[in-house]
Design a protein around this motif. Sequence first.
Motif: not given
Length: 253
Positions: A54, A47-49, A23, A139, A66, A120-122
């Motif tokens: 979280r 550093k996956g977010r 991302n 992402g 992404s 999951g989706i960001l």
Amino acid sequence: MTTTPALPPPYRVVAFEAIDSTNEEAKRLAAQGHPDSTVVWAERQLKGRGRRGRAWASPAGNLHCSFLLRPGCEIARAAQMSFAMALALVDAIAALGEGRLAARCKWPNDVLIGGRKVAGILLESAGATMGPLDWLVIGTGVNVAYHPKDTAFPATSLAAEGLAGVAPAEVLVALAAAWREWRERLEREGFAPVRAAWLGVAHGLGEDVAVRLDNATLNGRFLGLDADGALVLEDAHGGRRLVAAGEVYFPAP
Ligand code: BTN
């Protein structure tokens, strides 16, 4: 690096063996003027977010990608894209599992198998407060080979669900194809068919849930989605409340 995924036009893949976060990289590319349908893919993230600040465990063997969009729409409409992406994940998992794995959607944009989170989706965006967005980054993380064991909501992986030996690149190819269809549908027909399809595979519809907000927890029955994707919650007195952002938990059976 394992094989870089090859995606058909209009996609353009920017691949890394390791990066802080796909991302973050997609946002950097957006600032440099990279076009719609750029896809950032990394074998692992340092550093996956996840949502709400979280961390997102991102070992090699899972999918981290992404999608950069220049959707030309306003932020309210952009949020609907995450429902379309969740449906694309459901379809991609069904295709990879040749129909043996039935994934479901958990509000707002998680994907579950057997009640456990597999993806999951960001969503992140930038633009003027009013008017069209400059860019939107969607992402997506899929637990392909591994899943964390210490999460507040239970997790699983495609491998743990019996789909072993699938490469993250294969998952991305299936996801990109499904995403193209759902995005086109959303842009052509609006949110109604996306909403209907999402409700058709929704986890926990009609069940009691706890919705954690920033400063409070709401309890009630999950009735569905409103026309914009907000969660419709029925309280103990039959009153209805719309929730635009929060985390849904289900009572232990
Ligand atoms: C969540 O469910 O909390 C969202 C998880 C999103 C994880 C993906 S992995 C690819 C992209 N890069 C990130 O740093 N996060 C998203």
